[in-house]
Motif scaffolding. Structure first.
Motif, PDB file in Angstrom:
ATOM      1  N   ARG A   1     -15.706   4.504   2.314  1.00 16.78           N
ATOM      2  CA  ARG A   1     -15.187   5.788   2.691  1.00 16.78           C
ATOM      3  C   ARG A   1     -13.643   5.674   3.044  1.00 16.78           C
ATOM      4  NH1 ARG A   1     -19.205   9.284   1.765  1.00 16.78           N
ATOM      5  NH2 ARG A   1     -21.515   8.768   2.302  1.00 16.78           N
ATOM      6  N   LEU A   2     -12.904   5.092   2.071  1.00 14.33           N
ATOM      7  CA  LEU A   2     -11.537   5.033   2.473  1.00 14.33           C
ATOM      8  C   LEU A   2     -10.541   5.771   1.367  1.00 14.33           C
ATOM      9  CD1 LEU A   2     -11.484   1.263   3.117  1.00 14.33           C
ATOM     10  CD2 LEU A   2     -11.414   2.805   4.805  1.00 14.33           C
ATOM     11  N   THR A   3      -9.269   6.265   1.906  1.00 15.15           N
ATOM     12  CA  THR A   3      -8.691   6.617   0.776  1.00 15.15           C
ATOM     13  C   THR A   3      -8.259   5.584  -0.397  1.00 15.15           C
ATOM     14  OG1 THR A   3      -6.542   6.018   1.961  1.00 15.15           O
ATOM     15  CG2 THR A   3      -7.551   8.238   2.662  1.00 15.15           C
ATOM     16  N   SER A   4      -7.610   6.045  -1.279  1.00 13.77           N
ATOM     17  CA  SER A   4      -7.104   5.391  -2.336  1.00 13.77           C
ATOM     18  C   SER A   4      -6.093   4.394  -1.927  1.00 13.77           C
ATOM     19  CB  SER A   4      -6.485   5.897  -3.536  1.00 13.77           C
ATOM     20  OG  SER A   4      -7.472   6.748  -4.146  1.00 13.77           O
ATOM     21  N   LYS A   5      -4.978   4.865  -0.748  1.00 10.81           N
ATOM     22  CA  LYS A   5      -4.000   4.071  -0.531  1.00 10.81           C
ATOM     23  C   LYS A   5      -4.544   2.846   0.484  1.00 10.81           C
ATOM     24  CE  LYS A   5       0.250   4.115   2.154  1.00 10.81           C
ATOM     25  NZ  LYS A   5      -0.153   2.682   2.926  1.00 10.81           N
ATOM     26  N   GLU A   6      -5.756   3.100   1.381  1.00 15.92           N
ATOM     27  CA  GLU A   6      -6.232   2.029   2.125  1.00 15.92           C
ATOM     28  C   GLU A   6      -6.974   1.089   1.260  1.00 15.92           C
ATOM     29  OE1 GLU A   6      -7.206   4.867   6.070  1.00 15.92           O
ATOM     30  OE2 GLU A   6      -8.751   4.882   4.271  1.00 15.92           O
ATOM     31  N   LYS A   7      -7.645   1.414   0.330  1.00 17.67           N
ATOM     32  CA  LYS A   7      -8.309   0.451  -0.658  1.00 17.67           C
ATOM     33  C   LYS A   7      -7.144  -0.280  -1.278  1.00 17.67           C
ATOM     34  CE  LYS A   7     -12.238   3.612  -1.766  1.00 17.67           C
ATOM     35  NZ  LYS A   7     -12.940   4.375  -2.806  1.00 17.67           N
TER      36      LYS A   7
ATOM     37  N   PRO B   1     -10.775 -11.837   7.619  1.00 14.20           N
ATOM     38  CA  PRO B   1      -9.727 -10.962   7.954  1.00 14.20           C
ATOM     39  C   PRO B   1      -9.848 -10.032   9.180  1.00 14.20           C
ATOM     40  CG  PRO B   1     -10.840 -10.180   6.014  1.00 14.20           C
ATOM     41  CD  PRO B   1     -11.759 -11.541   6.520  1.00 14.20           C
ATOM     42  N   PHE B   2      -9.907 -10.639  10.236  1.00 14.37           N
ATOM     43  CA  PHE B   2     -10.176 -10.135  11.574  1.00 14.37           C
ATOM     44  C   PHE B   2      -9.033  -8.472  11.494  1.00 14.37           C
ATOM     45  CE2 PHE B   2     -12.613 -13.690  12.791  1.00 14.37           C
ATOM     46  CZ  PHE B   2     -13.598 -12.954  13.204  1.00 14.37           C
ATOM     47  N   GLU B   3      -7.653  -9.211  11.053  1.00 17.65           N
ATOM     48  CA  GLU B   3      -6.661  -8.039  11.120  1.00 17.65           C
ATOM     49  C   GLU B   3      -7.142  -6.834  10.308  1.00 17.65           C
ATOM     50  OE1 GLU B   3      -4.865 -11.573   9.289  1.00 17.65           O
ATOM     51  OE2 GLU B   3      -6.710 -11.239   9.995  1.00 17.65           O
ATOM     52  N   LEU B   4      -7.646  -6.898   9.523  1.00 19.17           N
ATOM     53  CA  LEU B   4      -8.214  -5.683   8.685  1.00 19.17           C
ATOM     54  C   LEU B   4      -9.315  -4.901   9.278  1.00 19.17           C
ATOM     55  CD1 LEU B   4      -8.434  -6.974   4.908  1.00 19.17           C
ATOM     56  CD2 LEU B   4      -6.584  -5.435   5.767  1.00 19.17           C
ATOM     57  N   SER B   5     -10.386  -5.694  10.001  1.00 18.32           N
ATOM     58  CA  SER B   5     -11.277  -5.232  10.752  1.00 18.32           C
ATOM     59  C   SER B   5     -10.806  -4.223  11.937  1.00 18.32           C
ATOM     60  CB  SER B   5     -12.233  -6.108  11.145  1.00 18.32           C
ATOM     61  OG  SER B   5     -12.874  -6.872  10.139  1.00 18.32           O
ATOM     62  N   LYS B   6      -9.794  -4.532  12.521  1.00 16.74           N
ATOM     63  CA  LYS B   6      -9.184  -4.012  13.424  1.00 16.74           C
ATOM     64  C   LYS B   6      -8.653  -2.684  13.017  1.00 16.74           C
ATOM     65  CE  LYS B   6      -7.830  -7.953  16.438  1.00 16.74           C
ATOM     66  NZ  LYS B   6      -6.642  -8.770  16.614  1.00 16.74           N
ATOM     67  N   ARG B   7      -8.247  -2.588  11.719  1.00 22.58           N
ATOM     68  CA  ARG B   7      -7.719  -1.413  11.474  1.00 22.58           C
ATOM     69  C   ARG B   7      -8.583  -0.434  10.725  1.00 22.58           C
ATOM     70  NH1 ARG B   7      -3.119  -2.978   7.024  1.00 22.58           N
ATOM     71  NH2 ARG B   7      -2.974  -4.606   8.607  1.00 22.58           N
ATOM     72  N   TYR B   8      -9.733  -1.085   9.808  1.00 16.49           N
ATOM     73  CA  TYR B   8     -10.459  -0.176   9.318  1.00 16.49           C
ATOM     74  C   TYR B   8     -11.969  -0.394   9.440  1.00 16.49           C
ATOM     75  CZ  TYR B   8      -6.377  -0.026   5.879  1.00 16.49           C
ATOM     76  OH  TYR B   8      -5.344   0.153   5.519  1.00 16.49           O
ATOM     77  N   GLY B   9     -12.214  -1.131  10.438  1.00 17.15           N
ATOM     78  CA  GLY B   9     -13.713  -1.213  10.899  1.00 17.15           C
ATOM     79  C   GLY B   9     -14.173  -2.453  10.636  1.00 17.15           C
TER      80      GLY B   9
END
Length: 203
Positions: free
Chosen positions: A37-43, A91-99
C-alpha cells in the motif's frame, strides 16, 4: 512499428533512463506490487534504492532497450552467473521511512523472484513493453536481440507465471522449451501466483 534496440550495460545507464525503466517495470508488473500500500512514487523510490545498493552486486546485468524519444518503452534484462556476491545488509534506512513490515515484504518478494544463472547460461530477468506499444512486435524483437548474443553451446533461460498464457505463447513461438514446472509457496502467498514455468532456449 520499427524501433532501434540498444544494448546497454546497467552501469552505463543515466539516472533518467533508470527512472524510466523502473516506471515501466512497475506499470507492467503492477499486480505483483499491488499488495504493497504505497504510492507509485514511493514504490519507484524503493526500487531505485534497492537497485543502487543491491541488485547489481555480483551480477553482470545487460539491458536491451527500445526508446521513443528519451522514454524507455521496451526493456529486456539479461544476467549472467553471479561471480562474487558481497555481504548484503538489510535496508534499515527504508524501514525507518516506510515501515519494517512493508520493506520486509518487498525484499521477500524480490528475493523470491531471483534466479541464479549457471555456467554457460544467461537468464532473462524481466521483459516489459509499454501498454501503448504492445502488439507491435517489440517483445519478440527484444527476445530475438537477446538470442543473437548467445554463443554456441550456451543457453538462454527464463521463468514465467503459468497464468501468463500470452507470454508463454510468445516464448514458445520464439523457440523456448518448457523444462519444468515449479510451485513457489511464497509467491503464492504474496502475489497469488504459486505456479511457475522454467523455460530454456539454446543455440
Amino acid at each position: 512499428m520499427k524501433k532501434k534496440i540498444s544494448l546497454v550495460n546497467r552501469t552505463q545507464l543515466s539516472d533518467y533512463e533508470k527512472n524510466s525503466i523502473f516506471r515501466l517495470l512497475l506499470t507492467s508488473f503492477s499486480a505483483k506490487f499491488e499488495s504493497l500500500r504505497l504510492t507509485s512514487k514511493e514504490k519507484l523510490d524503493i526500487l531505485l534504492y534497492l537497485e543502487q545498493k543491491y541488485s547489481t552486486q555480483g551480477k553482470a546485468l545487460v539491458d536491451y532497450l527500445v526508446k521513443d524519444g528519451e522514454e524507455v518503452i521496451g526493456i529486456l534484462t539479461v544476467s549472467d552467473k553471479i561471480v562474487a556476491l558481497k555481504n548484503l545488509n538489510y535496508p534499515f534506512e527504508l524501514s525507518k521511512r516506510y515501515g519494517l513490515f512493508t520493506i520486509l515484504k518487498y525484499v521477500i518478494l524480490l528475493t523470491s523472484l531471483e534466479y541464479q544463472a549457471h555456467e554457460k547460461e544467461r537468464y532473462i530477468e524481466n521483459i516489459a513493453v509499454h501498454e501503448q506499444y504492445q502488439k507491435q512486435g517489440i517483445a519478440k524483437a527484444l527476445i530475438t536481440a537477446a538470442q543473437s548474443e548467445v554463443e554456441n553451446g550456451d543457453r538462454l533461460s527464463l521463468i514465467v507465471s503459468a497464468k501468463n498464457q500470452q507470454a508463454l505463447r510468445l516464448y514458445l513461438k520464439c523457440g523456448f522449451s518448457i523444462v519444468k514446472k515449479k510451485r513457489n509457496f511464497i509467491l503464492g502467498l504474496l502475489v497469488n501466483e504459486p505456479n511457475w514455468i522454467f523455460m530454456e532456449w539454446s543455440r
